[in-house]
Write a protein that holds these residues in place. Structure first.
Motif, short mmCIF file in Angstrom:
data_model
loop_
_atom_site.label_atom_id
_atom_site.label_comp_id
_atom_site.label_asym_id
_atom_site.label_seq_id
_atom_site.Cartn_x
_atom_site.Cartn_y
_atom_site.Cartn_z
N GLY A 222 4.27 -3.35 6.15
CA GLY A 222 4.69 -3.64 4.78
C GLY A 222 4.36 -2.57 3.76
N ALA A 223 3.85 -1.42 4.24
CA ALA A 223 3.47 -0.37 3.29
C ALA A 223 4.70 0.36 2.75
N GLU A 224 4.47 1.03 1.62
CA GLU A 224 5.49 1.91 1.04
C GLU A 224 5.15 3.31 1.56
N VAL A 225 5.99 3.83 2.45
CA VAL A 225 5.61 5.03 3.21
C VAL A 225 6.31 6.29 2.68
N THR A 226 5.52 7.34 2.49
CA THR A 226 6.06 8.65 2.15
C THR A 226 5.81 9.59 3.32
N ASP B 291 0.85 -1.20 0.00
CA ASP B 291 0.00 0.00 0.00
C ASP B 291 0.88 1.24 0.00
N ARG B 292 0.39 2.27 -0.65
CA ARG B 292 1.10 3.55 -0.61
C ARG B 292 0.47 4.41 0.48
N VAL B 293 1.23 4.60 1.54
CA VAL B 293 0.74 5.34 2.71
C VAL B 293 1.52 6.63 2.86
#
Ligand code: NAP
Ligand code: ZN
Ligand code: ZN
Length: 350
Positions: A199-203, A177-179
């Protein structure tokens, strides 16, 4: 009654100062906890300064409490003397209404007893928080702090931890997920740690470019400065989930533009003023703007156990209680990396 040292605000404009209060003698279901550490949440500042209205004084803030159980009532089964225990934002609720039965005690229909700036269920006895030497709480609202969680770093889990864990779970944060996490403070840094662990892709979306290296160390894969208007264009339609932790007024519409269709933006930060949201900000893309308020007791215990398993605690700066007013000023200047925690042993120094 148990004489208890604390720090209190006498009015919305006075600094915190030493104050002696009385705790009740533990009843059959009560636990008496000797407090070791208490985290400093931005909600403490909002309330001590009466920014949300209805504040009760004198006010002893503090709802990120960790300590050792000193005494238990005869009917207590959850904890025993010597255990490490925690208390978060709540100390009682009716436990019988629909939300209480659904383990959402924070929404008790009869009115939850918050840890401070509130009353016990008798609606008369004021509650006082964790900037104090001890607390007495009914066992249902005491948390078991797993061995192996470093206690000072674990204190902020009781509010900042559960407040960010709960919406990530509720909105099914998962691998890939893009969080986007908005605001890198006490809540924000916990949101990054949890989203990364899930496991998210964090910005990281922050107003402070000086925090970029920290955001990456916490596990964020990208860092964008929200003072740069270009950021909002560049990241349009990007995120599945945004966790907004900002404590001050800001334009929600700009952030909503960064959601993908069907994406969700969760407000956890509580700016003192309302902010307008345009219908098109939500209609274009079937977007959801939702809120989230701490978490129930069962979910808070789940979060603590998750933290023990994944070795997650807060990044803290330990302070003596005598520095609490300075800590508030530093938080207002955005100068905290990333949670102040009070060493309650220093209360004895006056
Ligand atoms: P904090 O440590 O002070 O962090 C807030 C962060 O927001 C700052 O680090 C900053 O991040 C950003 N920020 C501050 N002022 C800003 C501004 N004017 N414009 C844009 N960004 C700004 O506070 P916290 O303890 O994490 O609490 C955050 C909010 O959540 C507070 O309003 C608090 O009351 C609320 N809260 C809600 C719940 C709940 O159950 N919903 C529970 C606890 C706390 P950058 O430097 O990265 O921009
Ligand atoms: Zn809090
Ligand atoms: Zn209830």
């Amino acid at each position: 009654m148990l004489k208890t040292l604390s720090y209190a605000a006498a009015t919305a404009s006075s600094p915190l100062a030493p104050f002696t209060l009385e705790r009740r003698e533990p009843g059959p279901h009560d636990v008496l906890i000797d407090i070791l550490y208490c985290g400093v949440c931005h909600s403490d500042i909002h309330q001590a300064r009466d920014e949300w209205g209805g504040a009760r004084f004198p006010m002893v803030p503090g709802h990120e409490i960790i300590g050792r159980v000193k005494q238990v009532g005869p009917k207590v089964t959850k904890l025993k003397v010597g255990d490490m225990a925690g208390v978060g934002c709540m100390v009682d609720s009716c436990r019988d209404c629909d939300p209480c039965r659904r383990q959402l005690e924070q929404f008790c229909e009869k009115g939850v007893a918050f840890t401070y700036n509130s009353t016990e269920l008798d609606r008369k006895t004021p509650t006082y928080g964790g900037y104090s030497s001890q607390v007495v709480v009914t066992e249902h609202f005491a948390l078991k702090v797993p061995e192996g969680l470093e206690p000072a770093g674990a204190a902020p889990l009781l509010c900042a931890g559960i407040t960010t864990y709960s919406p990530l779970k509720q909105w099914n944060c998962k691998k890939g997920d893009r969080v986007g996490v908005v605001g890198l403070g006490g809540l924000g840094h916990m949101a990054v740690k949890f989203a990364v662990a899930m496991g998210a892709e964090v910005t990281m979306l922050s107003t402070s470019s000086s925090k970029e290296a920290d955001a990456r160390r916490l596990g964020a894969q990208a860092f964008e400065n929200t003072k740069d208007e270009g950021t909002f264009r560049k990241l349009a339609n990007r995120f599945d989930l945004l966790i907004d932790t900002i404590s001050a007024p800001h334009d929600y519409n700009k952030y909503l533009r960064m959601l993908r269709p069907l994406g969700t933006m969760v407000l956890v930060g509580v700016p003192p003023e309302p902010a307008p949201v345009g219908a098109f900000s939500l209609i274009n893309g079937n977007k959801r703007l939702v809120g989230s308020n701490i978490g129930g007791i069962a979910e808070t215990q789940e979060m603590l156990d998750y933290c023990a398993k994944h070795k997650i605690v807060s990044d803290i700066e330990l302070i003596p209680i005598q520095k609490i007013n300075e800590a508030y000023e530093r938080m207002m200047r955005n100068d905290v990396r990333y949670r102040f925690v009070i060493d309650i042993a220093t209360l004895k120094q006056g």
